[in-house]
Design a protein around this motif. Structure first.
Motif, PDB file in Angstrom:
ATOM      1  N   GLY B 101       1.691 -23.589  21.169  1.00  0.00           N
ATOM      2  CA  GLY B 101       1.881 -23.982  19.763  1.00  0.00           C
ATOM      3  C   GLY B 101       3.263 -23.702  19.704  1.00  0.00           C
ATOM      4  N   GLY B 102       3.964 -22.733  20.783  1.00  0.00           N
ATOM      5  CA  GLY B 102       5.296 -22.676  20.649  1.00  0.00           C
ATOM      6  C   GLY B 102       5.921 -24.260  20.987  1.00  0.00           C
ATOM      7  N   ARG B 103       5.372 -24.998  21.728  1.00  0.00           N
ATOM      8  CA  ARG B 103       5.974 -26.454  21.971  1.00  0.00           C
ATOM      9  C   ARG B 103       6.077 -27.262  20.629  1.00  0.00           C
ATOM     10  NH1 ARG B 103       2.960 -29.051  27.113  1.00  0.00           N
ATOM     11  NH2 ARG B 103       4.019 -27.989  28.633  1.00  0.00           N
ATOM     12  N   ILE B 104       5.336 -27.130  19.917  1.00  0.00           N
ATOM     13  CA  ILE B 104       5.043 -27.751  18.468  1.00  0.00           C
ATOM     14  C   ILE B 104       5.878 -27.240  17.211  1.00  0.00           C
ATOM     15  CG2 ILE B 104       3.626 -28.322  16.831  1.00  0.00           C
ATOM     16  CD1 ILE B 104       1.218 -28.990  18.672  1.00  0.00           C
ATOM     17  N   SER B 105       5.775 -25.512  17.413  1.00  0.00           N
ATOM     18  CA  SER B 105       6.972 -25.384  16.294  1.00  0.00           C
ATOM     19  C   SER B 105       8.037 -25.314  16.630  1.00  0.00           C
ATOM     20  CB  SER B 105       6.501 -23.761  16.200  1.00  0.00           C
ATOM     21  OG  SER B 105       5.117 -23.701  15.547  1.00  0.00           O
ATOM     22  N   LEU B 106       8.672 -25.111  17.865  1.00  0.00           N
ATOM     23  CA  LEU B 106       9.949 -25.497  18.379  1.00  0.00           C
ATOM     24  C   LEU B 106      10.338 -27.089  18.250  1.00  0.00           C
ATOM     25  CD1 LEU B 106      10.662 -23.492  21.629  1.00  0.00           C
ATOM     26  CD2 LEU B 106      11.086 -22.859  19.323  1.00  0.00           C
ATOM     27  N   MET B 107       9.532 -27.786  18.478  1.00  0.00           N
ATOM     28  CA  MET B 107       9.846 -29.206  18.158  1.00  0.00           C
ATOM     29  C   MET B 107      10.130 -29.297  16.715  1.00  0.00           C
ATOM     30  SD  MET B 107       8.214 -32.287  19.984  1.00  0.00           S
ATOM     31  CE  MET B 107       6.761 -32.273  19.026  1.00  0.00           C
ATOM     32  N   ILE B 108       9.109 -28.760  15.876  1.00  0.00           N
ATOM     33  CA  ILE B 108       9.307 -29.023  14.408  1.00  0.00           C
ATOM     34  C   ILE B 108      10.666 -28.317  13.874  1.00  0.00           C
ATOM     35  CG2 ILE B 108       8.062 -28.101  12.281  1.00  0.00           C
ATOM     36  CD1 ILE B 108       5.619 -29.038  13.340  1.00  0.00           C
ATOM     37  N   ALA B 234      13.374 -24.758   9.145  1.00  0.00           N
ATOM     38  CA  ALA B 234      12.146 -25.846   9.399  1.00  0.00           C
ATOM     39  C   ALA B 234      10.909 -25.129   9.863  1.00  0.00           C
ATOM     40  CB  ALA B 234      12.912 -26.873  10.375  1.00  0.00           C
ATOM     41  N   ILE B 235      11.136 -24.222  10.729  1.00  0.00           N
ATOM     42  CA  ILE B 235       9.802 -23.646  11.301  1.00  0.00           C
ATOM     43  C   ILE B 235       9.115 -22.736  10.060  1.00  0.00           C
ATOM     44  CG2 ILE B 235       9.072 -21.589  12.810  1.00  0.00           C
ATOM     45  CD1 ILE B 235      11.240 -22.285  14.834  1.00  0.00           C
ATOM     46  N   MET B 236       9.822 -22.136   9.387  1.00  0.00           N
ATOM     47  CA  MET B 236       9.195 -21.377   8.255  1.00  0.00           C
ATOM     48  C   MET B 236       8.471 -22.265   7.490  1.00  0.00           C
ATOM     49  SD  MET B 236       9.517 -17.921   8.252  1.00  0.00           S
ATOM     50  CE  MET B 236       9.951 -17.304   6.841  1.00  0.00           C
ATOM     51  N   TRP B 237       9.298 -23.536   6.954  1.00  0.00           N
ATOM     52  CA  TRP B 237       8.778 -24.568   6.014  1.00  0.00           C
ATOM     53  C   TRP B 237       7.453 -24.911   6.223  1.00  0.00           C
ATOM     54  CZ3 TRP B 237       9.957 -23.707   1.294  1.00  0.00           C
ATOM     55  CH2 TRP B 237      11.527 -23.552   1.205  1.00  0.00           C
ATOM     56  N   GLU B 238       7.360 -25.344   7.778  1.00  0.00           N
ATOM     57  CA  GLU B 238       6.526 -26.020   8.606  1.00  0.00           C
ATOM     58  C   GLU B 238       5.076 -24.948   8.433  1.00  0.00           C
ATOM     59  OE1 GLU B 238       3.447 -26.852  11.546  1.00  0.00           O
ATOM     60  OE2 GLU B 238       4.725 -25.188  11.326  1.00  0.00           O
ATOM     61  N   SER B 239       5.583 -23.594   8.898  1.00  0.00           N
ATOM     62  CA  SER B 239       4.499 -22.739   8.719  1.00  0.00           C
ATOM     63  C   SER B 239       3.882 -22.788   7.325  1.00  0.00           C
ATOM     64  CB  SER B 239       5.117 -21.224   9.077  1.00  0.00           C
ATOM     65  OG  SER B 239       5.677 -21.517  10.178  1.00  0.00           O
ATOM     66  N   SER B 240       4.668 -22.513   6.376  1.00  0.00           N
ATOM     67  CA  SER B 240       4.019 -22.399   5.028  1.00  0.00           C
ATOM     68  C   SER B 240       3.244 -23.606   4.877  1.00  0.00           C
ATOM     69  CB  SER B 240       5.287 -22.269   3.864  1.00  0.00           C
ATOM     70  OG  SER B 240       6.150 -21.604   4.369  1.00  0.00           O
ATOM     71  N   MET B 241       3.753 -24.867   4.759  1.00  0.00           N
ATOM     72  CA  MET B 241       3.040 -25.996   4.676  1.00  0.00           C
ATOM     73  C   MET B 241       1.669 -26.042   5.454  1.00  0.00           C
ATOM     74  SD  MET B 241       6.209 -28.419   4.405  1.00  0.00           S
ATOM     75  CE  MET B 241       5.480 -30.089   4.581  1.00  0.00           C
ATOM     76  N   SER B 242       1.590 -25.690   6.849  1.00  0.00           N
ATOM     77  CA  SER B 242       0.345 -25.606   7.568  1.00  0.00           C
ATOM     78  C   SER B 242      -0.593 -24.639   6.855  1.00  0.00           C
ATOM     79  CB  SER B 242       0.804 -25.401   8.990  1.00  0.00           C
ATOM     80  OG  SER B 242       1.161 -26.645   9.517  1.00  0.00           O
ATOM     81  N   PHE B 243       0.050 -23.664   6.548  1.00  0.00           N
ATOM     82  CA  PHE B 243      -0.799 -22.644   5.800  1.00  0.00           C
ATOM     83  C   PHE B 243      -1.443 -23.075   4.494  1.00  0.00           C
ATOM     84  CE2 PHE B 243      -1.675 -18.886   3.511  1.00  0.00           C
ATOM     85  CZ  PHE B 243      -2.285 -18.175   4.343  1.00  0.00           C
ATOM     86  N   LEU B 244      -0.577 -23.747   3.843  1.00  0.00           N
ATOM     87  CA  LEU B 244      -1.246 -24.285   2.684  1.00  0.00           C
ATOM     88  C   LEU B 244      -2.224 -25.553   2.830  1.00  0.00           C
ATOM     89  CD1 LEU B 244       1.936 -23.968   0.451  1.00  0.00           C
ATOM     90  CD2 LEU B 244      -0.143 -22.666   0.278  1.00  0.00           C
ATOM     91  N   GLY B 245      -2.090 -25.907   4.070  1.00  0.00           N
ATOM     92  CA  GLY B 245      -3.101 -27.195   4.340  1.00  0.00           C
ATOM     93  C   GLY B 245      -2.476 -28.711   4.170  1.00  0.00           C
ATOM     94  N   ASN B 250      -4.024 -31.756  13.522  1.00  0.00           N
ATOM     95  CA  ASN B 250      -3.977 -31.911  14.916  1.00  0.00           C
ATOM     96  C   ASN B 250      -2.849 -31.277  15.680  1.00  0.00           C
ATOM     97  OD1 ASN B 250      -6.623 -33.399  14.596  1.00  0.00           O
ATOM     98  ND2 ASN B 250      -5.151 -35.218  14.167  1.00  0.00           N
ATOM     99  N   ALA B 251      -1.868 -30.808  15.180  1.00  0.00           N
ATOM    100  CA  ALA B 251      -0.848 -30.466  15.866  1.00  0.00           C
ATOM    101  C   ALA B 251      -0.886 -28.831  15.672  1.00  0.00           C
ATOM    102  CB  ALA B 251       0.676 -30.707  15.205  1.00  0.00           C
ATOM    103  N   ALA B 252      -1.353 -28.135  16.680  1.00  0.00           N
ATOM    104  CA  ALA B 252      -1.601 -26.834  16.585  1.00  0.00           C
ATOM    105  C   ALA B 252      -0.479 -25.807  16.548  1.00  0.00           C
ATOM    106  CB  ALA B 252      -2.702 -26.301  17.848  1.00  0.00           C
ATOM    107  N   SER B 253       0.297 -26.273  15.535  1.00  0.00           N
ATOM    108  CA  SER B 253       1.684 -25.148  15.399  1.00  0.00           C
ATOM    109  C   SER B 253       1.211 -23.705  15.260  1.00  0.00           C
ATOM    110  CB  SER B 253       2.369 -25.564  14.497  1.00  0.00           C
ATOM    111  OG  SER B 253       1.847 -25.527  13.188  1.00  0.00           O
ATOM    112  N   TRP B 254       2.153 -22.729  15.103  1.00  0.00           N
ATOM    113  CA  TRP B 254       1.839 -21.568  14.848  1.00  0.00           C
ATOM    114  C   TRP B 254       1.282 -21.444  13.314  1.00  0.00           C
ATOM    115  CZ3 TRP B 254       7.225 -19.619  17.250  1.00  0.00           C
ATOM    116  CH2 TRP B 254       7.066 -19.860  18.633  1.00  0.00           C
ATOM    117  N   GLY B 255       2.102 -22.072  12.547  1.00  0.00           N
ATOM    118  CA  GLY B 255       1.695 -22.132  11.071  1.00  0.00           C
ATOM    119  C   GLY B 255       0.325 -22.410  10.867  1.00  0.00           C
ATOM    120  N   LEU B 256      -0.178 -23.493  11.727  1.00  0.00           N
ATOM    121  CA  LEU B 256      -1.881 -23.821  11.559  1.00  0.00           C
ATOM    122  C   LEU B 256      -2.759 -22.946  12.048  1.00  0.00           C
ATOM    123  CD1 LEU B 256      -3.403 -26.433  10.783  1.00  0.00           C
ATOM    124  CD2 LEU B 256      -3.309 -26.899  13.143  1.00  0.00           C
TER     125      LEU B 256
END
Lengths: 316, 303, 333
Positions: B101-108, B234-245, B250-256
């Motif tokens: 997931g680090g790969r995806i989160s860092l990329m994001i 950006a990592i934080m925003w993505e996490s929040s958005m993944s958390f909110l669905g 399909n991108a298994a980031s930390w947020g997801l």
């Protein structure tokens, strides 16, 4: 002698809070080829603005600048750029006028690049090294950065840059006022050597009357955007005709302790503001000789004797 | 009252004098190195970032599990020697999923920050240097972006374009460019008035050469700081958005991972603790480094 | 004559990032300021003249450190006082004024109020009395319409008026010593002349001693009774003002005087001191001026010259002090 540069009725006004800044008001003069014309005045008198107007760095509100008998305001594009190669500027602040992120070599090469002088980069680099030697900088410093130099050396870099395009006229805007005394003397000597070598013409802008005296053939004294006196240097310093010039000369602290007890006239009041300047003669609120006519009628710059112009109803 | 003000001023003055009397020839990058030597937090941040990046890159060497391998025999197991961070409801190894997931989160974190850096710099330079109408248009656009709640704006973009990782990059770039543009514009405006720019103009250097040679290079130190602080954002925003669905399912980031684990939070806290801590540590590491860089670069921005 | 301040063997060093060795900015400086006199401290930038005054005032930046020496002021060593004791003296018995008054005035408080508050802080006067006294001192330092200016904010005043406010603030408590660090450098010549005259008049009237820090020899000649010339962190020459201008003995002072473009006609070269000031971390082993000195001999390179007496109250740090009339570069001017 023919005039290298002529200013004709130059006016520059800026809008400002509470009125209009009359930075330069109807200024006309000519610079002869090969001479040094000094331009002195206190802050806010418009001397720096005038320098920028001559270089076309800012557009005039009205009036014209002629350089080598061509009207700059009628030229555009490439011809203007080509003509402007002949006028360069040396700036006051040797810290602010050099880009801190460029090496010395690149700084001096910039004008050469901009005007595509020289066939190759190597040729330009050789020209830069020659320029560095000419202003007394070791060519080994080519790749150093401005912060590694002292104020005097930085000013040499600025001078080398101004010389790069072999200009005829160099406008020196307070080039030594940020420097220490001993370094100031080095730079003044360099400027006069360069003039002798290359038949340069200088417009030397400064607030320091001693420095202007040392370097200039003729001197213009400005007050609030207008010329109050224009005269040969020695005549001006020996016997000023405009009251303002007299007060300025008396005010300069001279390195002579015996002079301090002499009774000297002193200019009262504050430096006047170029925002909404007074009617009539602009100097009248600070002038002890002012009368009704001075308050009403602005004096014209008139020739009192050959080569001596003064704008005063009651010249000394 | 007046005393302390004056005293502070004089101390500052004396520092300036000391600086001018001791000619320093320390450049920006040397001063960053000096900062890293003194500022432990920033150095730690840098080390952590490098470690996380290396782990993400070398994921297959670090863990012997496949992140998507389903093992229904071992579901929701607590951390053990076998599974360091336990397993999730499909029996997938949580440690492995955090590493991948680090790969995806860092990329994001990285990609949208690069996009908004480039876009923001370009628009900021244009607004600042060209002024007038160009400035007005770009800056009003930036105002709109900044005035609108960022999360909402990003979610609108995601809903409109559809949930994919590419659209996530776009959404995050849309909310981030405006800040960069503002900073670059402000700096361009002040650089434009600098004497060395006037000198270049007096020599007949063209407008775009001035921007390229003088203004942009002088913005770089600030851009480095901005970039370092954009990434954790950006990592934080993505996490929040993944958390909110609204993220890419399909991108298994930390947020997801946090989002998927939230249903089991009471019974299997490791499901949200592991990715949550990964987010926390990464964001803090970037922030420490960014703050340190800002301190190191600050004096250069004043002169 | 009684000295109001005696600085003895003052040394100050600075640390800077990434360099282990501390740079010595001031090295063994002795300065006497007699009561009621004006003492000039001249030198070019980086010579340590401002650092000297700031260290005496306890205002050194965090990276600066007093390495040794003393500064006796009214029976107390200023260098040994703590912050609280120093604050009692600063602004009260010793005042300072700086080059740019705008930065030492708080931009959001009217100038009159700032002066009045300083007065109340040190004397405990009530608000009304403080205001009356402030308006009075504003009038005294030549601020026109002092009542009106009392409520002005710093940015509403010109540079000359702001400097007058600073002088008013410095003089209102009748300090024993006023330290003026380049007070006229940022001003136009006509205003500079006014401020110098004001300082001289105030000094005659109040008897306050002044330490005038400047790079301008003209200002020294106008105002000072005696002068200390500093070069590379050391005092190289000290003399009564007429003696210094008539017959300075140190080659550096001579060079400085000759560098001034006053009477040199156009076309003739100005004398200039070759080279630049040495780096604080790489000081010459012998005389610090030797690498730039036209008179330097081998001894100067290896041995440090002491401050020797060359006349009445006239000292010079040189093995071969110049006699009157000698040219700065060894050849006639």
């Amino acid at each position: 002698m023919s005039a290298l540069l002529r200013a004709e009725h130059l006016v520059k006004e800026f809008p400002a809070k509470g009125g209009v800044v009359h930075a330069v008001s109807d200024v006309s003069f000519a610079i002869e080829a090969g001479e040094t014309l000094g331009l002195v005045g206190e802050s806010g008198c418009g001397k720096s603005t005038l320098g920028k107007l001559l270089l076309d760095l800012i557009p005039p509100t009205s009036g014209k600048v002629w350089f080598k008998d061509q009207d700059l305001s009628l030229l555009r594009g490439e011809p203007l750029r080509a003509l402007r190669r002949g006028m360069q500027m040396i700036f006051q602040d040797p810290y602010a006028s050099l880009d801190p992120r460029m090496s010395v070599g690149r700084i001096i090469m910039e004008p050469l690049n901009a005007h595509r002088v020289g066939a190759s980069r190597r040729e330009r680099a050789d020209m830069v090294r020659a320029l560095m030697e000419r202003v007394g900088l070791r060519p080994e410093f080519y790749n150093r950065y401005p912060h590694q130099f002292s104020g005097g050396q930085r000013q040499r870099i600025g001078i080398a840059r101004a010389l790069a395009l072999n200009p005829e006229l160099i406008i020196c805007d307070e080039p030594v006022s940020a420097l220490d005394v001993s370094i100031q003397a080095q730079i003044l000597n360099l400027l006069s050597d360069l003039q002798a070598q290359s038949h340069l013409t200088y417009l030397f802008i400064s607030h320091d009357l001693n420095v202007v005296r040392y370097l200039s053939d003729r001197v213009i004294v400005m007050f609030l955007g207008q010329i109050c006196e224009l005269s040969g240097t020695e005549a001006l310093y020996a016997a000023p005709r405009h009251p303002y010039t007299r007060f300025l000369l008396d005010a300069v602290p001279q390195p002579d302790p015996n002079r301090r007890d002499e009774a000297r006239a002193m200019l009262t009041g504050e430096v006047s503001s170029p925002v909404n300047p007074p009617a009539g003669c602009r100097f009248h609120p600070r002038c002890p000789y002012a009368d009704d006519r001075c308050r009403r009628e602005p004096p014209q710059l008139t020739e009192l004797e050959p080569g001596r112009l003064c704008a005063c109803h009651h010249p000394l | 009252m007046k005393k302390t003000f004056k005293d502070r001023y004089t101390a500052k003055l004396s520092a300036q004098i000391a600086e001018s009397e001791i000619q320093s020839d320390v450049g920006v990058f040397k001063s960053i190195l000096n900062m890293l030597r003194v500022n432990r937090a920033a150095l730690l941040g840098l080390i952590v970032i490098v470690l996380i990046a290396l782990t993400a890159l070398a994921a297959p060497l670090i863990t012997r599990y496949d992140p998507n391998e389903i093992d229904l025999a071992s579901m929701n197991e607590p951390p053990s020697a076998e599974h360091w961070f336990g397993t999730d409801d499909l029996g997938q190894d949580v440690f492995t999923r955090v590493v991948y997931g680090g790969r995806i989160s860092l990329m994001i974190g990285f990609v949208p920050s690069v996009i908004s850096l480039v876009l923001g710099t370009l628009l900021g330079l244009m607004a600042g240097y060209m002024g007038k109408r160009v400035d007005a248009v770009i800056m009003r656009l930036a105002d709109v972006v900044l005035a609108y709640p960022s999360l909402l704006l990003a979610m609108v973009v995601m809903y409109t374009l559809g949930a994919s990782i590419l659209n996530m990059f776009i959404a995050l770039s849309v909310i981030n460019w405006a800040g960069t543009a503002r900073v670059v514009r402000a700096q361009t405006l002040s650089l434009k008035e600098k004497e060395f720019v006037e000198a270049a103009r007096s020599m007949g250097v063209s407008r775009w050469m001035i921007v390229l040679r003088h203004i942009l290079p002088n913005c770089v130190p600030n851009l480095i700081v901005l970039f370092t602080l954009d990434i954790p954002g950006a990592i934080m925003w993505e996490s929040s958005m993944s958390f909110l669905g609204v993220g890419d399912p399909n991108a298994a980031s930390w947020g997801l991972m946090v989002s998927q684990g939230k249903g089991y939070a009471y019974m299997c806290p490791w499901l949200i603790l592991a990715p949550g801590l990964a987010i926390l540590i990464t964001v803090m590491a970037f922030n420490f480094l960014g703050d340190g860089l800002r301190d190191a670069i600050d004096p250069y921005m004043k002169t | 004559m009684e000295n109001i301040l005696e600085i003895r063997n003052l040394s100050v060093s600075f640390a800077s990032d990434g360099v282990r060795e501390r740079a010595v900015a001031v090295n063994g400086v002795d300065i006497d300021i007699p009561r009621g006199k004006t003492v000039g401290l001249v030198g070019e930038s980086g010579c340590g003249k401002s650092v000297t005054s700031l260290s005496v005032m306890g205002l050194l930046a965090a990276n600066g450190r007093v390495e040794g020496g003393s500064a006796m002021f009214g029976g107390q060593d200023l260098l040994k006082l703590n912050d609280r004791q120093m604050r009692q003296i600063r602004g009260n018995r010793i005042s300072m004024i700086f080059q740019e008054p705008m930065t030492s005035l708080n931009p959001v408080i009217p100038v009159g109020k700032q002066v009045a508050e300083a007065l109340r802080l040190h004397t405990g006067a009530d608000a009304k009395a403080a205001k009356v006294r402030t308006v009075e001192i504003f009038g005294k330092v030549g601020i026109p319409e002092p009542e009106k200016r009392y409520g002005c904010y710093p940015h509403q005043l010109s540079g000359g008026l702001r400097q007058r406010v600073m002088i008013g603030m410095a003089m209102i408590l009748k300090p024993d010593l006023l330290i003026a660090d380049e007070p006229t450098t940022a001003l136009d010549v006509s205003i500079e002349a006014q401020i110098l005259r004001l300082m001289r008049d105030l000094q005659r009237e109040s008897g306050t001693s002044i330490l005038m820090i400047t790079h301008n020899l003209g200002v020294v000649a106008e105002l000072c009774d005696s002068v200390y010339v500093m070069y590379a962190g050391e005092v190289v020459e000290t003399a009564e003002v007429h003696a210094l201008f008539d017959a300075c003995a140190h080659p550096y002072t001579r060079g400085l005087m000759a560098s001034l473009p006053r009477m040199t006609p156009k076309g003739q070269r100005l004398y200039n001191i070759p080279g630049t000031v040495p780096n604080l971390r790489a000081m010459p082993a012998g005389c610090r001026f030797a690498p730039r000195c036209a008179f330097a001999v081998e001894r100067c390179q290896n041995e440090k010259p002491p401050l020797i007496t060359v006349g009445d109250g006239h000292c010079c740090r040189c093995f071969t002090p110049l006699s009157r009339g000698a040219a700065p570069g060894g050849e006639p001017l």
